[in-house]
Design a protein around this motif. Structure first.
Motif, PDB file in Angstrom:
ATOM      1  N   ALA A 186       0.810  -1.216   0.000  1.00  0.00           N
ATOM      2  CA  ALA A 186       0.000   0.000   0.000  1.00  0.00           C
ATOM      3  C   ALA A 186       0.838   1.259   0.000  1.00  0.00           C
ATOM      4  CB  ALA A 186      -0.941  -0.013   1.206  1.00  0.00           C
ATOM      5  N   ALA A 187       1.990   1.232   0.664  1.00  0.00           N
ATOM      6  CA  ALA A 187       2.834   2.427   0.757  1.00  0.00           C
ATOM      7  C   ALA A 187       3.531   2.752  -0.560  1.00  0.00           C
ATOM      8  CB  ALA A 187       3.862   2.271   1.874  1.00  0.00           C
ATOM      9  N   LYS A 188       3.363   1.889  -1.563  1.00  0.00           N
ATOM     10  CA  LYS A 188       3.899   2.153  -2.901  1.00  0.00           C
ATOM     11  C   LYS A 188       2.780   2.463  -3.888  1.00  0.00           C
ATOM     12  CE  LYS A 188       6.803  -0.928  -4.425  1.00  0.00           C
ATOM     13  NZ  LYS A 188       7.568  -2.150  -4.701  1.00  0.00           N
ATOM     14  N   THR A 189       1.560   2.653  -3.389  1.00  0.00           N
ATOM     15  CA  THR A 189       0.385   2.823  -4.252  1.00  0.00           C
ATOM     16  C   THR A 189      -0.248   4.189  -4.039  1.00  0.00           C
ATOM     17  OG1 THR A 189      -0.035   0.432  -4.122  1.00  0.00           O
ATOM     18  CG2 THR A 189      -1.839   1.828  -4.888  1.00  0.00           C
ATOM     19  N   TYR A 190      -0.424   4.914  -5.126  1.00  0.00           N
ATOM     20  CA  TYR A 190      -1.084   6.222  -5.104  1.00  0.00           C
ATOM     21  C   TYR A 190      -2.528   6.035  -4.647  1.00  0.00           C
ATOM     22  CZ  TYR A 190      -0.760  11.046  -7.074  1.00  0.00           C
ATOM     23  OH  TYR A 190      -0.654  12.400  -7.263  1.00  0.00           O
ATOM     24  N   SER A 191      -3.060   7.003  -3.912  1.00  0.00           N
ATOM     25  CA  SER A 191      -4.427   6.877  -3.406  1.00  0.00           C
ATOM     26  C   SER A 191      -5.431   6.855  -4.563  1.00  0.00           C
ATOM     27  CB  SER A 191      -4.759   8.038  -2.470  1.00  0.00           C
ATOM     28  OG  SER A 191      -4.956   9.234  -3.199  1.00  0.00           O
ATOM     29  N   SER A 192      -6.559   6.217  -4.334  1.00  0.00           N
ATOM     30  CA  SER A 192      -7.600   6.155  -5.360  1.00  0.00           C
ATOM     31  C   SER A 192      -8.096   7.545  -5.734  1.00  0.00           C
ATOM     32  CB  SER A 192      -8.770   5.290  -4.876  1.00  0.00           C
ATOM     33  OG  SER A 192      -8.366   3.950  -4.717  1.00  0.00           O
ATOM     34  N   ASP A 193      -8.225   8.422  -4.738  1.00  0.00           N
ATOM     35  CA  ASP A 193      -8.709   9.777  -5.012  1.00  0.00           C
ATOM     36  C   ASP A 193      -7.751  10.526  -5.926  1.00  0.00           C
ATOM     37  OD1 ASP A 193     -10.945   9.357  -3.491  1.00  0.00           O
ATOM     38  OD2 ASP A 193     -10.184  10.399  -1.716  1.00  0.00           O
ATOM     39  N   GLN A 194      -6.445  10.425  -5.650  1.00  0.00           N
ATOM     40  CA  GLN A 194      -5.487  11.159  -6.484  1.00  0.00           C
ATOM     41  C   GLN A 194      -5.299  10.501  -7.846  1.00  0.00           C
ATOM     42  OE1 GLN A 194      -2.791  11.874  -2.863  1.00  0.00           O
ATOM     43  NE2 GLN A 194      -2.102  13.395  -4.329  1.00  0.00           N
ATOM     44  N   MET A 195      -5.387   9.183  -7.893  1.00  0.00           N
ATOM     45  CA  MET A 195      -5.315   8.530  -9.200  1.00  0.00           C
ATOM     46  C   MET A 195      -6.535   8.898 -10.038  1.00  0.00           C
ATOM     47  SD  MET A 195      -3.691   6.824 -11.402  1.00  0.00           S
ATOM     48  CE  MET A 195      -2.300   6.168 -10.461  1.00  0.00           C
ATOM     49  N   ARG A 196      -7.670   8.999  -9.403  1.00  0.00           N
ATOM     50  CA  ARG A 196      -8.868   9.427 -10.114  1.00  0.00           C
ATOM     51  C   ARG A 196      -8.683  10.846 -10.670  1.00  0.00           C
ATOM     52  NH1 ARG A 196     -14.014   7.812 -12.243  1.00  0.00           N
ATOM     53  NH2 ARG A 196     -15.270   9.714 -12.306  1.00  0.00           N
ATOM     54  N   GLU A 197      -8.015  11.709  -9.898  1.00  0.00           N
ATOM     55  CA  GLU A 197      -7.742  13.069 -10.372  1.00  0.00           C
ATOM     56  C   GLU A 197      -6.816  13.041 -11.583  1.00  0.00           C
ATOM     57  OE1 GLU A 197      -5.926  17.302  -8.651  1.00  0.00           O
ATOM     58  OE2 GLU A 197      -6.456  15.687  -7.254  1.00  0.00           O
ATOM     59  N   VAL A 198      -5.817  12.162 -11.569  1.00  0.00           N
ATOM     60  CA  VAL A 198      -4.921  12.017 -12.719  1.00  0.00           C
ATOM     61  C   VAL A 198      -5.697  11.543 -13.946  1.00  0.00           C
ATOM     62  CG1 VAL A 198      -2.998  10.666 -13.660  1.00  0.00           C
ATOM     63  CG2 VAL A 198      -2.846  11.608 -11.351  1.00  0.00           C
ATOM     64  N   TYR A 311      11.882  -2.972  -0.650  1.00  0.00           N
ATOM     65  CA  TYR A 311      10.705  -3.350  -1.434  1.00  0.00           C
ATOM     66  C   TYR A 311       9.437  -2.609  -1.020  1.00  0.00           C
ATOM     67  CZ  TYR A 311      13.839  -7.083  -2.841  1.00  0.00           C
ATOM     68  OH  TYR A 311      14.922  -7.768  -3.320  1.00  0.00           O
ATOM     69  N   GLY A 312       9.515  -1.778   0.022  1.00  0.00           N
ATOM     70  CA  GLY A 312       8.350  -0.997   0.422  1.00  0.00           C
ATOM     71  C   GLY A 312       7.451  -1.667   1.431  1.00  0.00           C
ATOM     72  N   LYS A 313       7.916  -2.757   2.011  1.00  0.00           N
ATOM     73  CA  LYS A 313       7.077  -3.506   2.950  1.00  0.00           C
ATOM     74  C   LYS A 313       7.020  -2.841   4.315  1.00  0.00           C
ATOM     75  CE  LYS A 313       6.346  -8.207   4.687  1.00  0.00           C
ATOM     76  NZ  LYS A 313       6.823  -9.615   4.656  1.00  0.00           N
ATOM     77  N   SER A 314       8.108  -2.214   4.737  1.00  0.00           N
ATOM     78  CA  SER A 314       8.149  -1.609   6.061  1.00  0.00           C
ATOM     79  C   SER A 314       8.441  -0.117   5.963  1.00  0.00           C
ATOM     80  CB  SER A 314       9.211  -2.294   6.932  1.00  0.00           C
ATOM     81  OG  SER A 314      10.493  -2.171   6.347  1.00  0.00           O
ATOM     82  N   HIS A 315       7.894   0.618   6.947  1.00  0.00           N
ATOM     83  CA  HIS A 315       8.077   2.073   6.952  1.00  0.00           C
ATOM     84  C   HIS A 315       7.653   2.612   8.307  1.00  0.00           C
ATOM     85  CE1 HIS A 315       3.698   2.342   6.567  1.00  0.00           C
ATOM     86  NE2 HIS A 315       3.806   1.425   5.617  1.00  0.00           N
ATOM     87  N   PRO A 316       8.129   3.798   8.673  1.00  0.00           N
ATOM     88  CA  PRO A 316       7.706   4.397   9.945  1.00  0.00           C
ATOM     89  C   PRO A 316       6.229   4.795   9.897  1.00  0.00           C
ATOM     90  CG  PRO A 316       9.690   5.464   9.075  1.00  0.00           C
ATOM     91  CD  PRO A 316       9.132   4.619   7.986  1.00  0.00           C
ATOM     92  N   ALA A 317       5.631   4.929  11.047  1.00  0.00           N
ATOM     93  CA  ALA A 317       4.255   5.414  11.119  1.00  0.00           C
ATOM     94  C   ALA A 317       4.142   6.776  10.440  1.00  0.00           C
ATOM     95  CB  ALA A 317       3.815   5.507  12.587  1.00  0.00           C
ATOM     96  N   GLY A 318       3.084   6.950   9.674  1.00  0.00           N
ATOM     97  CA  GLY A 318       2.865   8.209   8.974  1.00  0.00           C
ATOM     98  C   GLY A 318       3.410   8.240   7.568  1.00  0.00           C
TER      99      GLY A 318
END
Length: 339
Positions: A186-198, A311-318
């Motif tokens: 998910a942290a490598k995926t653009y939000s649905s709202d912003q992709m819809r804007e694109v 690979y984008g699997k782990s990341h800090p909160a936020g």
């Protein structure tokens, strides 16, 4: 001489073999070359002439240690004299061990995990462009005694447009942009709202057809993303993989996350715009031969720990929404500028 090249997964990593493999093929025309990978990946290599393919049935006859011993025996039976291990995981290490008893020349990829770990530290990062996966694959061939230069790569030829795609496009004569909105994490995926804007911004010009790519089980969510947009079509679930590749080869541009579709398109010389979340091009996974300016990054002042993992699997909160700091208008403007 017979060179076997093993890379089992994932699709993007397998696709990144193409540049070095094509140059290997054209540099050593007398060598027999066999790619060993999962059967699904075979169409990726169809554009390179005189390359054989050996399906690795890792959930069947080639499962586990005994399966790798069986695969080694099968490769030896094919007359393999050299093995390029472009994966360097437990399975391929076992394969190397079994082939070593048969005097097969061996070389394995150096993934340089230490350098990648240093780049993914939360602070005091070692900011430097690491060697690309494409070059790491080429280095394996070099170590086997078959030097190749990626500068000699020529994009694969465009393929005939598949009939289902022609029917979907209905004799469209304008530009065609592919969009692959999803990634493994998910942290490598653009939000649905912003992709819809694109998509809305690209659709508004009326000069571009936008084709949405994805897995068959993503079709419903893609249809929702495309709803009420006249020039946005969903191809996910409609085509066989080889037909999808043929369609990709005819695109004018591909928009992708840090995921496999960008690599597939780049192999055909298609311009690729990539959106990056908690990973970073410096880790060496950007699509081949692309302008660095076509890699759009999050706001690194707000998210200075990027890249947080390889690979984008782990990341800090936020950081799960860091990718959404890329403005949709910037994506649309860049695509329109390129095409």
């Amino acid at each position: 001489m017979h060179i076997a090249i093993i890379r089992l997964s994932a699709m993007g990593d397998v696709a990144m073999l193409v540049p070095a493999l094509q140059v290997l093929r054209q540099t050593y025309p007398s060598a027999q070359i066999t790619v060993v990978s999962k059967a699904f990946h075979q169409p990726i290599f169809n554009g390179i002439p005189d390359v054989d393919f050996k399906a690795a049935e890792v959930k069947g006859s080639h499962k586990g240690m005994l399966g790798m011993r069986r695969l080694a025996a099968e490769l030896k039976g094919l007359g393999v004299t050299h093995l390029a291990d472009c994966h360097n995981v437990l399975r391929s290490k076992l394969l190397r061990t079994f082939l070593s008893f048969s005097a097969v020349a061996l070389a394995a990829i150096d993934k340089d995990r230490a350098a990648k770990k240093a780049l993914c530290k939360p602070t005091n990062k070692t900011w430097t462009q690491l060697k690309t996966s494409h070059q790491r694959y080429a280095d394996v061939f070099n170590a086997l005694g078959f030097p190749v230069s990626l500068e000699d790569f020529s994009p694969l030829d465009r393929l005939p447009m598949p009939k289902p795609a022609m029917e979907l496009l209905a004799a469209w004569k304008g530009k065609i942009v592919g969009v692959a909105p999803y990634a493994a994490f998910a942290a490598k995926t653009y939000s649905s709202d912003q992709m819809r804007e694109v998509l809305s911004g690209l659709n508004a010009t009326g000069k571009t057809k936008i084709l949405l790519f994805g897995a068959p089980n993503e079709r419903d969510s893609l249809l929702e993303l495309a709803s009420d947009l006249e020039h946005v079509l969903v191809v996910a679930g409609l085509l066989k993989f080889e037909e999808e590749l043929a369609l990709i080869s005819n695109l004018d541009l591909m928009l992708a996350m840090d995921s496999g579709n960008g690599h597939l398109a780049a192999n055909y010389g298609v311009p690729v715009v990539t959106l990056w979340g908690v990973t970073h091009p410096y880790l060496g996974f950007a699509p081949f031969g692309q302008n660095a300016a076509h890699s759009l990054l999050p706001d690194l002042e707000k998210f200075p720990a990027i890249p947080t993992s390889v690979y984008g699997k782990s990341h800090p909160a936020g950081y799960e929404n860091a990718i959404n700091s890329i403005p949709a208008t910037a994506v649309v403007d860049l695509i329109n500028k390129i095409i």
